[in-house]
Design a protein around this motif. Structure first.
Motif, mmCIF file in Angstrom:
data_model
loop_
_atom_site.group_PDB
_atom_site.id
_atom_site.type_symbol
_atom_site.label_atom_id
_atom_site.label_comp_id
_atom_site.label_asym_id
_atom_site.label_seq_id
_atom_site.Cartn_x
_atom_site.Cartn_y
_atom_site.Cartn_z
ATOM 1 N N GLY A 39 8.067 -4.693 -8.576
ATOM 2 C CA GLY A 39 8.676 -3.723 -9.478
ATOM 3 C C GLY A 39 7.796 -3.467 -10.683
ATOM 4 N N TYR A 40 8.205 -2.492 -11.473
ATOM 5 C CA TYR A 40 7.406 -2.103 -12.627
ATOM 6 C C TYR A 40 7.220 -3.260 -13.601
ATOM 7 N N LEU A 41 8.176 -4.204 -13.540
ATOM 8 C CA LEU A 41 8.050 -5.366 -14.411
ATOM 9 C C LEU A 41 6.730 -6.075 -14.155
ATOM 10 N N GLY A 85 8.806 7.996 12.829
ATOM 11 C CA GLY A 85 8.050 8.925 13.668
ATOM 12 C C GLY A 85 6.836 8.262 14.301
ATOM 13 N N GLN A 86 6.180 7.413 13.545
ATOM 14 C CA GLN A 86 4.999 6.711 14.077
ATOM 15 C C GLN A 86 5.422 5.689 15.117
ATOM 16 N N PHE A 87 6.509 5.076 14.797
ATOM 17 C CA PHE A 87 7.002 3.980 15.619
ATOM 18 C C PHE A 87 7.421 4.473 17.006
ATOM 19 N N LEU A 140 2.338 15.020 11.033
ATOM 20 C CA LEU A 140 1.121 14.602 10.337
ATOM 21 C C LEU A 140 1.165 13.117 9.986
ATOM 22 N N ILE A 141 2.368 12.551 10.068
ATOM 23 C CA ILE A 141 2.555 11.167 9.633
ATOM 24 C C ILE A 141 1.729 10.185 10.460
ATOM 25 N N ASP A 142 1.485 10.529 11.742
ATOM 26 C CA ASP A 142 0.701 9.615 12.584
ATOM 27 C C ASP A 142 -0.680 9.373 11.973
ATOM 28 N N GLU A 184 12.836 -5.294 -4.507
ATOM 29 C CA GLU A 184 11.982 -4.213 -5.017
ATOM 30 C C GLU A 184 12.620 -3.599 -6.258
ATOM 31 N N GLY A 185 11.809 -2.877 -6.969
ATOM 32 C CA GLY A 185 12.318 -2.110 -8.112
ATOM 33 C C GLY A 185 12.766 -2.998 -9.270
ATOM 34 N N VAL A 186 12.128 -4.132 -9.383
ATOM 35 C CA VAL A 186 12.508 -5.027 -10.479
ATOM 36 C C VAL A 186 11.868 -4.519 -11.763
ATOM 37 N N GLU A 187 12.728 -4.219 -12.736
ATOM 38 C CA GLU A 187 12.187 -3.618 -13.955
ATOM 39 C C GLU A 187 12.395 -4.498 -15.186
ATOM 40 N N THR A 188 13.358 -5.415 -15.063
ATOM 41 C CA THR A 188 13.609 -6.258 -16.246
ATOM 42 C C THR A 188 13.491 -7.742 -15.886
ATOM 43 N N ALA A 205 0.852 -1.195 0.000
ATOM 44 C CA ALA A 205 0.000 0.000 0.000
ATOM 45 C C ALA A 205 0.884 1.240 0.000
ATOM 46 N N LEU A 206 0.590 2.134 -0.931
ATOM 47 C CA LEU A 206 1.392 3.365 -1.033
ATOM 48 C C LEU A 206 0.461 4.580 -1.101
ATOM 49 N N ALA A 207 0.814 5.597 -0.368
ATOM 50 C CA ALA A 207 -0.049 6.775 -0.272
ATOM 51 C C ALA A 207 0.103 7.656 -1.503
ATOM 52 N N ARG A 208 -0.994 8.271 -1.897
ATOM 53 C CA ARG A 208 -0.981 9.205 -3.031
ATOM 54 C C ARG A 208 -1.710 10.476 -2.638
ATOM 55 N N PRO A 232 5.292 11.074 -3.115
ATOM 56 C CA PRO A 232 5.445 10.723 -1.702
ATOM 57 C C PRO A 232 6.836 11.075 -1.175
ATOM 58 N N ASP A 233 7.816 11.080 -2.094
ATOM 59 C CA ASP A 233 9.161 11.468 -1.642
ATOM 60 C C ASP A 233 9.185 12.910 -1.155
ATOM 61 N N ILE A 234 8.182 13.700 -1.518
ATOM 62 C CA ILE A 234 8.087 15.085 -1.038
ATOM 63 C C ILE A 234 7.139 15.185 0.158
ATOM 64 N N LEU A 270 11.992 -5.483 7.155
ATOM 65 C CA LEU A 270 13.006 -4.416 7.129
ATOM 66 C C LEU A 270 13.058 -3.901 5.694
ATOM 67 N N ASP A 271 12.639 -2.614 5.561
ATOM 68 C CA ASP A 271 12.494 -2.024 4.219
ATOM 69 C C ASP A 271 13.808 -1.384 3.786
ATOM 70 N N ASP A 272 13.952 -1.222 2.506
ATOM 71 C CA ASP A 272 15.061 -0.460 1.916
ATOM 72 C C ASP A 272 16.434 -0.985 2.333
ATOM 73 N N PHE A 273 16.555 -2.291 2.496
ATOM 74 C CA PHE A 273 17.851 -2.828 2.881
ATOM 75 C C PHE A 273 18.846 -2.580 1.762
HETATM 76 P P1 C2E Z 1 9.043 2.440 -0.621
HETATM 77 O O1 C2E Z 1 8.380 1.941 0.582
HETATM 78 O O2 C2E Z 1 10.402 1.883 -0.903
HETATM 79 O O3 C2E Z 1 8.070 2.156 -1.790
HETATM 80 C C1 C2E Z 1 8.469 1.706 -2.990
HETATM 81 C C2 C2E Z 1 8.659 2.831 -3.926
HETATM 82 O O4 C2E Z 1 9.354 2.378 -5.078
HETATM 83 C C3 C2E Z 1 7.329 3.408 -4.434
HETATM 84 O O5 C2E Z 1 7.473 4.758 -4.706
HETATM 85 C C4 C2E Z 1 7.166 2.689 -5.745
HETATM 86 O O6 C2E Z 1 6.343 3.385 -6.671
HETATM 87 C C5 C2E Z 1 8.579 2.629 -6.258
HETATM 88 N N1 C2E Z 1 8.791 1.519 -7.190
HETATM 89 C C6 C2E Z 1 8.256 0.278 -7.131
HETATM 90 N N2 C2E Z 1 8.730 -0.484 -8.181
HETATM 91 C C7 C2E Z 1 9.560 0.318 -8.874
HETATM 92 C C8 C2E Z 1 10.351 0.129 -10.027
HETATM 93 O O7 C2E Z 1 10.381 -0.937 -10.686
HETATM 94 N N3 C2E Z 1 11.091 1.115 -10.515
HETATM 95 C C9 C2E Z 1 11.102 2.350 -9.841
HETATM 96 N N4 C2E Z 1 11.854 3.312 -10.337
HETATM 97 N N5 C2E Z 1 10.383 2.588 -8.707
HETATM 98 C C10 C2E Z 1 9.604 1.567 -8.256
HETATM 99 P P2 C2E Z 1 6.455 5.777 -4.117
HETATM 100 O O8 C2E Z 1 5.096 5.228 -4.160
HETATM 101 O O9 C2E Z 1 6.763 7.055 -4.795
HETATM 102 O O10 C2E Z 1 6.858 5.847 -2.614
HETATM 103 C C11 C2E Z 1 8.054 6.400 -2.238
HETATM 104 C C12 C2E Z 1 8.259 6.161 -0.823
HETATM 105 O O11 C2E Z 1 7.318 6.896 -0.069
HETATM 106 C C13 C2E Z 1 8.082 4.773 -0.362
HETATM 107 O O12 C2E Z 1 9.178 4.007 -0.605
HETATM 108 C C14 C2E Z 1 7.836 4.936 1.069
HETATM 109 O O13 C2E Z 1 9.041 5.043 1.761
HETATM 110 C C15 C2E Z 1 7.108 6.214 1.116
HETATM 111 N N6 C2E Z 1 5.696 5.980 1.300
HETATM 112 C C16 C2E Z 1 4.737 5.823 0.345
HETATM 113 N N7 C2E Z 1 3.559 5.622 0.939
HETATM 114 C C17 C2E Z 1 3.764 5.626 2.276
HETATM 115 C C18 C2E Z 1 2.928 5.440 3.423
HETATM 116 O O14 C2E Z 1 1.726 5.185 3.338
HETATM 117 N N8 C2E Z 1 3.504 5.508 4.644
HETATM 118 C C19 C2E Z 1 4.834 5.740 4.784
HETATM 119 N N9 C2E Z 1 5.319 5.764 5.984
HETATM 120 N N10 C2E Z 1 5.637 5.889 3.741
HETATM 121 C C20 C2E Z 1 5.108 5.845 2.498
#
Ligand code: C2E
Ligand code: CA
Ligand code: CA
Length: 731
Positions: free
Chosen positions: A703-705, A567-569, A536-538, A682-686, A510-513, A524-526, A624-627
């Motif tokens: 990943g986008y693949l 921050g939530q943690f 506000l993250i809580d 994560e981030g598997v494109e090919t 799940a990813l926020a938009r 979301p990076d911004i 553990l994310d982003d290892f």
């Molecule tokens: P993240 O948790 O590492 O989420 C994965 C990010 O990588 C997502 O970006 C996703 O769109 C992107 N991604 C997935 N597959 C690929 C790929 O094949 N190629 C590329 N270039 N990118 C890919 P997104 O959605 O922009 O999110 C960015 C970051 O924002 C997230 O990284 C996460 O840290 C944060 N985020 C998003 N939603 C939430 C949320 O609900 N709560 C919290 N705490 N953080 C969030």
């Protein structure tokens, strides 16, 4: 560089001194005036008493002289209006005349010259001091005698034929009287031509003056010598008004005497009053001093930070303003370094406030040693410090100082048995020749510091004007984000997670938009960092979790991953909130994975462990994310009991660079697997990446693949269509 001199204190002291001087002066003037008033009043009273007494003495003297004349008159009357005299004088009985008049002049207090004259002023008998004399009366007496004679001889009827007055004689000044010799009844059977007159003179000599003085109590009564200038006199004039002599007396000056008597008392009283006021003044000024000292102490206290002993925010602003003003006079620049500690909050949270306080003290002491006396150093916030200095050699001094400060934070702090690693971000702002005021300078340095934090921490950043625009933009973003969260305008998208061997859809992340009103989508990076830095993250995080839990209810076979920010943690009630979301949505918690980055675990291992344990009790899994994006350590995986590891995209990017990266990836995944921790890439494109990762040992791929983050409907379509994301061509 120059130390801010303690001008406040010095000028306060100067002010105090001049205040004391002017008060003393005023006091002296008042005492002098009061003294003058009192002495003048006393002087006037004395003078008045003196004049009153002199007036009385004059009256008495005048009275005495008049009485002297009246006594002669009375004697003359006795001797002239006398039946025997009327008989014997007109009978020319020389013997009788001589014995009753002439010889009476000897040693007599009543008269010392006696004459009998006829109507033509011819002398029939003349005696002085008991002896007959032969001087012609016009020579012996001044012109008063004929006048008196005329007066006595021409009066008639009611008025007695007598006249007295003062006259000058050859002997001196005398009361002189002329009277017609007659019967006691006043009758006389003589024609005017045959009348006889009795003349008496009574000389006012020294002896008589003394007697008068005694009788009338006039001290020092005496004749005034010719030419002598005596203050108070009484004149004796002859019948023609000519001044014959003057009498003066010794002024008793009772006022002066009284004055002399009371003067010591008055002086004493004045001295006592003066002393009293002096004591009052001294004690008052002591009290004032004490109050001032108290006030100064209170001021000092109000300007000092208790914990660090440095100036506090208030003190700093005062000192900075003074420095800016001073520098503008000296044509020097003012530099302001604004420091915010990186990672202090984590230390505080992990080790408690006691340790946090010690750390602040340690930092304060270190900074003090670094800047020395050359600059103003203050603790302006919980973990914020400020340094202000004035210099002409700006770039060199500021760069050297910020380098030293950053270098100081390179070393970990040892607090008791603990070691804390913290850093600092520095914002620098310059006031060229003191042209920018303190408040604005602080704002700019704060802005630059903020930038330094945003762009990687542990660095110094100079203020640039465009930062204002960026900050403004960020503020607007924050406001809009807050509104969007409140109005539940954020949405959640889901990115497919597939099984590595089959590419079958097994879960979603799940990813926020955020579609910002009037601007379009914001990355979301911004907005996630903004939400994190504003708290506000809580709300945001729980919103996403809630949404995700609701959504996966329709996909019973899928897992869901939700991102959790440090921050939530950190919130002690976080596990409670999460539990309540699960209860409300009726979620099977074993399907939920919470993804966290390692930052918080590095900084606060103990707290993180405790928080993790609570979450795990709910039945969720923790990944553990982003290892591989930071300084990841596989050690954490085991230490904290993560259920899954997610390899960051940056590690995949390294794959194309060569064998060393592949080796590292292999080793990492192998290690995780040896710990029984499954790995998601994560981030598997090919497809090549996908193959490689499967071989390496990753069991799940993302990943986008396999699909970008997408809407519920899109995922639903994949889910229903055989769960092969690629089958719907999601790329
Ligand atoms: P993240 O948790 O590492 O989420 C994965 C990010 O990588 C997502 O970006 C996703 O769109 C992107 N991604 C997935 N597959 C690929 C790929 O094949 N190629 C590329 N270039 N990118 C890919 P997104 O959605 O922009 O999110 C960015 C970051 O924002 C997230 O990284 C996460 O840290 C944060 N985020 C998003 N939603 C939430 C949320 O609900 N709560 C919290 N705490 N953080 C969030
Ligand atoms: Ca994630
Ligand atoms: Ca990630």
């Amino acid at each position: 560089m120059r130390l801010i001199p303690y001008r406040f204190r010095r000028s306060a002291k100067l002010g105090r001194r001049s205040q004391v001087t002017s008060m003393l002066l005023a006091f002296a003037v008042v005492v002098t005036l009061v003294t003058i008033f009192i002495l003048t009043a006393l002087d006037r009273i004395a003078d008045y008493a003196n004049r009153l007494d002199d007036g009385r003495s004059r009256e008495t003297t005048l009275g005495a002289i008049q009485t002297f004349e009246e006594q002669l008159h009375a004697t003359l009357n006795d001797y002239a209006a006398w039946d025997d005299a009327a008989q014997f004088v007109y009978a020319d009985d020389h013997e009788w005349i001589a014995s009753n008049y002439g010889e009476m002049t000897v040693n007599s207090d009543l008269f010392d010259v006696a004459l009998i004259m006829d109507a033509h002023q011819n002398v029939l008998m003349a005696y002085q001091d008991g002896h007959p004399v032969s001087w012609p009366p016009e020579r012996y007496f001044d012109t008063s005698l004929p006048t008196l004679f005329d007066k006595a001889s021409t009066t008639g009827g009611q008025t007695a034929p007598e006249a007295t007055g003062f006259a000058q004689t050859e002997t001196g000044v005398a009361a002189v009287g002329v009277a017609l010799i007659r019967q006691k009844s006043g009758e006389l059977d003589q024609p005017p031509q045959g009348r006889r007159y009795l003349v008496f003179a009574r000389h006012l000599d020294r002896e008589k003056i003394e007697k008068l003085a005694q009788t009338y109590v006039i001290g020092g009564l005496r004749f005034v010598q010719d030419g002598e200038n005596s203050g108070h006199t009484v004149e004796i004039r002859n019948v023609h008004g000519k001044v014959l002599t003057r009498l003066s007396w010794l002024s008793r000056l009772p006022g002066d005497l009284g004055y002399a008597e009371v003067r010591p008392l008055v002086y004493c009283a004045l001295a006592m009053v003066g002393l009293f006021f002096l004591l009052l003044f001294v004690s008052g000024s002591n009290t004032l001093d004490r109050l001032k000292a108290d006030e100064a102490a209170a001021r000092h206290l109000a300007m000092t930070d208790r914990l660090s002993g440095l100036l506090n925010r208030t003190g700093f602003f005062a000192a900075l303003d003074a420095l800016v003003v001073e520098s503008s006079h000296r044509n020097e620049h003012v530099a302001l370094l604004y420091l915010d500690l990186d990672g202090f909050k984590e230390v505080n949270d992990a080790y408690g406030h006691g340790t946090g306080d010690k750390l602040i003290r340690g930092v304060a002491a270190g900074l003090k040693a670094l800047v020395g006396d050359r600059a103003v150093l203050a603790r302006v916030g919980g973990d914020e410090f400020a340094i202000a200095l004035s210099t002409t050699d700006l770039a060199r001094v500021v760069d050297a100082l910020s380098d030293h400060i950053l270098g100081f934070f390179d070393e970990p702090f040892v607090i008791g048995e603990r070691v804390a690693t913290i850093g600092t971000s520095i914002g620098v702002a310059i006031s060229p020749r003191g042209r920018i005021a303190g408040e604005e300078l602080v704002r700019r340095a704060d802005m630059a510091m903020y930038h330094a934090k945003e762009t990687g921490r542990g660095r110094a950043e100079y203020y640039r004007p465009e930062m204002d625009a960026q900050r403004e933009e960020r503020n607007m973003l924050e406001i809009d984000l807050r509104i969007a969260i409140e109005r539940r305008e954020l949405t959640v998208v889901y990115q497919p997670v597939v099984e590595a061997s089959t590419w079958r859809l097994v879960g979603v992340e799940a990813l926020a938009r955020w579609n910002r009103n009037g601007y379009g989508p914001v990355s979301p990076d911004i907005f996630i960092p903004i939400a994190e830095s504003t708290g506000l993250i809580d709300q945001l995080g729980l919103f996403v979790l809630h949404k995700a839990c609701e959504t996966i209810a329709m996909w019973p076979e899928l897992k869901v991953s939700v991102n959790i920010s440090p921050g939530q943690f950190r919130d002690p009630a976080f596990a409670l909130h999460v539990g309540s979301v699960f209860r409300k949505t009726g979620t099977d918690t074993s399907r939920v994975t919470l993804e966290m980055t390692e930052g918080y675990f590095i900084q606060s291992p103990e707290r993180a462990r405790a928080a993790l344990a609570k979450l795990k009790q709910l039945g969720v899994k923790i990944a553990l994310d982003d290892f591989g994006s930071g300084f990841s350590s596989v050690g954490y995986l085991r230490q904290f009991g993560f259920d899954r590891m997610k390899i960051d995209k940056s590690l995949l990017d390294a794959l194309s660079e060569g064998t060393r990266a592949i080796d590292m990836l292999n080793a990492t995944v192998a290690l995780a697997r040896s710990l029984d921790i499954p790995v998601t890439a994560e981030g598997v494109e090919t497809e090549a990446q996908a193959m490689q990762l499967r071989l390496t040992g990753c069991d799940e791929l993302q990943g986008y693949l396999f699909g970008k983050p997408m809407s519920v409907e899109e995922i639903d379509e994949i889910y229903r269509g055989g769960r092969r994301p690629r089958a719907v061509g999601a790329a």
